[in-house]
Design a protein around this motif. Structure first.
Motif, PDB file in Angstrom:
ATOM      1  N   TYR A  38      22.061  12.570  -3.351  1.00 55.15           N
ATOM      2  CA  TYR A  38      20.759  13.181  -3.620  1.00 55.15           C
ATOM      3  C   TYR A  38      20.763  14.663  -3.245  1.00 55.15           C
ATOM      4  O   TYR A  38      21.577  15.108  -2.430  1.00 55.15           O
ATOM      5  CB  TYR A  38      19.650  12.464  -2.840  1.00 55.15           C
ATOM      6  CG  TYR A  38      19.302  11.101  -3.377  1.00 55.15           C
ATOM      7  CD1 TYR A  38      18.286  10.943  -4.313  1.00 55.15           C
ATOM      8  CD2 TYR A  38      20.007   9.980  -2.955  1.00 55.15           C
ATOM      9  CE1 TYR A  38      17.969   9.682  -4.812  1.00 55.15           C
ATOM     10  CE2 TYR A  38      19.701   8.715  -3.450  1.00 55.15           C
ATOM     11  CZ  TYR A  38      18.685   8.577  -4.377  1.00 55.15           C
ATOM     12  OH  TYR A  38      18.378   7.342  -4.882  1.00 55.15           O
ATOM     13  N   CYS A  39      19.816  15.397  -3.840  1.00 53.53           N
ATOM     14  CA  CYS A  39      19.651  16.820  -3.570  1.00 53.53           C
ATOM     15  C   CYS A  39      18.188  17.076  -3.190  1.00 53.53           C
ATOM     16  O   CYS A  39      17.278  16.534  -3.824  1.00 53.53           O
ATOM     17  CB  CYS A  39      20.017  17.657  -4.801  1.00 53.53           C
ATOM     18  SG  CYS A  39      21.741  17.426  -5.336  1.00 53.53           S
ATOM     19  N   CYS A  40      17.977  17.910  -2.172  1.00 58.62           N
ATOM     20  CA  CYS A  40      16.647  18.151  -1.626  1.00 58.62           C
ATOM     21  C   CYS A  40      16.183  19.573  -1.927  1.00 58.62           C
ATOM     22  O   CYS A  40      16.986  20.516  -1.902  1.00 58.62           O
ATOM     23  CB  CYS A  40      16.680  17.930  -0.105  1.00 58.62           C
ATOM     24  SG  CYS A  40      15.090  18.127   0.727  1.00 58.62           S
ATOM     25  N   LYS A  41      14.891  19.716  -2.203  1.00 51.55           N
ATOM     26  CA  LYS A  41      14.331  21.049  -2.442  1.00 51.55           C
ATOM     27  C   LYS A  41      14.335  21.885  -1.176  1.00 51.55           C
ATOM     28  O   LYS A  41      14.628  23.074  -1.197  1.00 51.55           O
ATOM     29  CB  LYS A  41      12.907  20.923  -2.978  1.00 51.55           C
ATOM     30  CG  LYS A  41      12.267  22.253  -3.362  1.00 51.55           C
ATOM     31  CD  LYS A  41      10.920  22.050  -4.013  1.00 51.55           C
ATOM     32  CE  LYS A  41      10.322  23.378  -4.459  1.00 51.55           C
ATOM     33  NZ  LYS A  41       9.020  23.210  -5.139  1.00 51.55           N
ATOM     34  N   CYS A  62      14.704  13.780   3.358  1.00 52.88           N
ATOM     35  CA  CYS A  62      14.430  15.094   2.780  1.00 52.88           C
ATOM     36  C   CYS A  62      12.972  15.451   3.045  1.00 52.88           C
ATOM     37  O   CYS A  62      12.073  14.651   2.777  1.00 52.88           O
ATOM     38  CB  CYS A  62      14.713  15.062   1.281  1.00 52.88           C
ATOM     39  SG  CYS A  62      14.106  16.474   0.337  1.00 52.88           S
ATOM     40  N   ALA A  63      12.729  16.638   3.567  1.00 55.16           N
ATOM     41  CA  ALA A  63      11.366  17.068   3.896  1.00 55.16           C
ATOM     42  C   ALA A  63      10.448  16.954   2.682  1.00 55.16           C
ATOM     43  O   ALA A  63      10.785  17.427   1.592  1.00 55.16           O
ATOM     44  CB  ALA A  63      11.382  18.495   4.424  1.00 55.16           C
ATOM     45  N   GLY A  64       9.307  16.338   2.885  1.00 53.60           N
ATOM     46  CA  GLY A  64       8.324  16.197   1.817  1.00 53.60           C
ATOM     47  C   GLY A  64       8.737  15.247   0.712  1.00 53.60           C
ATOM     48  O   GLY A  64       8.062  15.157  -0.319  1.00 53.60           O
ATOM     49  N   ASN A  65       9.875  14.555   0.921  1.00 54.63           N
ATOM     50  CA  ASN A  65      10.414  13.653  -0.115  1.00 54.63           C
ATOM     51  C   ASN A  65      10.604  14.363  -1.452  1.00 54.63           C
ATOM     52  O   ASN A  65      10.543  13.742  -2.516  1.00 54.63           O
ATOM     53  CB  ASN A  65       9.506  12.432  -0.306  1.00 54.63           C
ATOM     54  CG  ASN A  65       9.528  11.508   0.900  1.00 54.63           C
ATOM     55  OD1 ASN A  65      10.557  11.384   1.567  1.00 54.63           O
ATOM     56  ND2 ASN A  65       8.405  10.887   1.190  1.00 54.63           N
ATOM     57  N   GLN A  66      10.847  15.682  -1.393  1.00 48.23           N
ATOM     58  CA  GLN A  66      11.054  16.453  -2.623  1.00 48.23           C
ATOM     59  C   GLN A  66      12.540  16.450  -2.966  1.00 48.23           C
ATOM     60  O   GLN A  66      13.269  17.400  -2.674  1.00 48.23           O
ATOM     61  CB  GLN A  66      10.518  17.873  -2.443  1.00 48.23           C
ATOM     62  CG  GLN A  66       9.012  17.930  -2.289  1.00 48.23           C
ATOM     63  CD  GLN A  66       8.500  19.350  -2.149  1.00 48.23           C
ATOM     64  OE1 GLN A  66       8.892  20.096  -1.245  1.00 48.23           O
ATOM     65  NE2 GLN A  66       7.627  19.745  -3.052  1.00 48.23           N
ATOM     66  N   HIS A  67      12.976  15.350  -3.579  1.00 49.24           N
ATOM     67  CA  HIS A  67      14.394  15.171  -3.848  1.00 49.24           C
ATOM     68  C   HIS A  67      14.630  14.761  -5.291  1.00 49.24           C
ATOM     69  O   HIS A  67      13.705  14.372  -6.011  1.00 49.24           O
ATOM     70  CB  HIS A  67      14.988  14.127  -2.906  1.00 49.24           C
ATOM     71  CG  HIS A  67      14.280  12.800  -2.969  1.00 49.24           C
ATOM     72  ND1 HIS A  67      14.409  11.922  -4.020  1.00 49.24           N
ATOM     73  CD2 HIS A  67      13.414  12.216  -2.094  1.00 49.24           C
ATOM     74  CE1 HIS A  67      13.676  10.845  -3.803  1.00 49.24           C
ATOM     75  NE2 HIS A  67      13.049  11.001  -2.645  1.00 49.24           N
TER      76      HIS A  67
END
Length: 414
Positions: free
Chosen positions: A173-176, A202-207
């Motif tokens: 996975y990649c996170c913002k 990932c912070a804010g689940n922004q992945h």
């Protein structure tokens, strides 16, 4: 015509081992700046790594051109386009295997040979070493699975997309954000610290899921370089500045013995070499490759010698000092009162300045990727020419007084 094109394409794909296999029916967003269309895949593949804004290559059937593209995320094409992205191999994953063999010859004696063959195939997702056969095998799978046979595997890695540049969850996975989410039960893998490849949150689940199944970070703060990053901001901590006066340089020494009844005035002139040296010394945070160029404003000592202001920008290279030199003609005079002995010393005064800073580096292809570098700005600066006058009684040789005055400000000279 179609057969000729297919054969040509196959030959060209085989010429490069640093690119993914072709991705049929996929395209990458927007052209790279400058010349972006080439007649051959080989030429496009040789040009793309030279560009900071090139994420891959898309073949356009309409123009019959191989085009350099900014995007790194493969998207579905309605125009039968074909795309390639650069390949980097993961480190070895001990005790892991990948599913099912690639079609055709799938076993090789060396890892290097297997890595050169895999990108040529549309059904090859990685390599698994089999201890039983002592062969490196091409596999279709991209998901690493636990092995009971002491197998070892490698997978092709692509960069995380520019919108989510930070890899985590072991490349899946990649996170913002560049920070983890806080989830106490998962311990240090989810504690809100800087996100790593083995982080689980990932912070804010922004992945977003890695497009290839195994990604590397587009945002690598341990490898700041001029091709991928640019310095976008710098903040100096003026409250922690240190200004130290250095031992002055003697420019002129003149001795006058005035036995007369009037002031003895002797005009003097001297060419002074002025040298200022500036450098940025890294102390913590993002690692900047030596020689990386950047342009920032630097603090200069104000005319009053107390307050600092940010002056015009200068271009620097990381790990290197920047020195400026100039010659200035200075005119002044030495005066001896009647019946006095005077020693005039013209002194060039210099200061050593140290100011902590935090510099922000931003990825050229992803504003979501920013890295902080901490360090100390250091400057050796010539401040002024000061006249030191020591006055003695001509007969007794006893010193009467000493006075000092600035006769030339080197900071404002052109």
């Amino acid at each position: 015509m179609t057969l000729f094109f297919s054969l040509t394409l196959l030959v060209l794909i085989s010429a490069s081992a640093t690119w993914s296999s072709k991705n049929d029916g996929k395209y990458l967003d927007s052209y790279s700046a400058g010349t972006a269309k080439y007649d051959s895949l080989l030429k496009a593949q040789s040009e793309c790594p030279k560009r900071s804004d090139c994420g891959g290559i898309t073949y356009e059937p309409s123009s019959k051109k191989f085009t350099l593209r900014r995007g790194v995320v493969l998207k579905d094409s309605t125009r039968s386009e074909i795309s390639w992205v650069e390949v980097t191999w993961s480190s070895k994953n001990t005790g892991k295997y990948l599913d099912s063999y690639s079609a055709g010859t799938a076993k090789y004696d060396s890892l290097l040979k297997a890595q050169s063959e895999c990108p040529k195939r549309s059904d090859c997702g990685g390599i698994t070493y089999e201890p039983s056969s002592k062969k490196f095998t091409l596999r279709r799978g991209v998901v690493l699975k636990d092995s009971t046979r002491s197998e070892i595997s490698w997978v092709e890695e692509i960069e995380c997309p520019a919108t989510h540049p930070n890899v985590y969850y072991n490349g899946e996975y990649c996170c913002k954000s560049n920070k983890e989410k806080v989830n106490t039960p998962q311990g240090t893998k989810c504690d809100g610290s800087v996100i790593q490849r083995d982080s689980l949150c990932c912070a804010g689940n922004q992945h977003t899921r890695c497009p290839s199944g195994s990604c590397r970070s587009l945002c690598d703060c341990n490898n700041i370089n001029g091709d991928d990053f640019e310095a976008t901001d710098i903040k100096y901590d003026m409250d922690k500045k240190i200004v130290s006066a250095l031992r002055p340089d003697l420019v002129v020494n003149k001795v006058l013995n005035n036995r007369g009844s009037r002031d003895l005035v002797v005009p003097l002139s001297q060419t002074v070499e002025v040298e200022n040296t500036m450098e940025f010394s890294h102390t913590a945070g993002a690692s900047v490759t030596a020689g990386t160029s950047f342009e920032v404003g630097v603090p200069g000592l104000g005319a009053a010698g107390v307050s600092f202001e940010i002056s015009a920008s200068y271009e620097f290279s990381s790990g290197e000092s920047k020195t400026s030199r100039k010659s200035i003609s200075v005119e002044f005079s030495c005066t001896a009162p009647p019946k006095k002995r005077v020693v005039c010393n013209a002194l060039k005064r210099k200061d050593k300045v140290s100011i902590p800073y935090v510099m922000t580096w931003t990825h050229k292809r992803s504003k979501e990727c920013s890295c902080k570098e901490e360090g100390v700005f250091k400057e050796l600066v010539s401040q002024n020419i000061e006249m030191e006058v020591n006055e003695f009684d001509l007969n007794s040789k006893k010193i009467i007084r000493t006075k000092r005055e600035e006769i030339f400000d080197l900071r404002t000279s052109e």
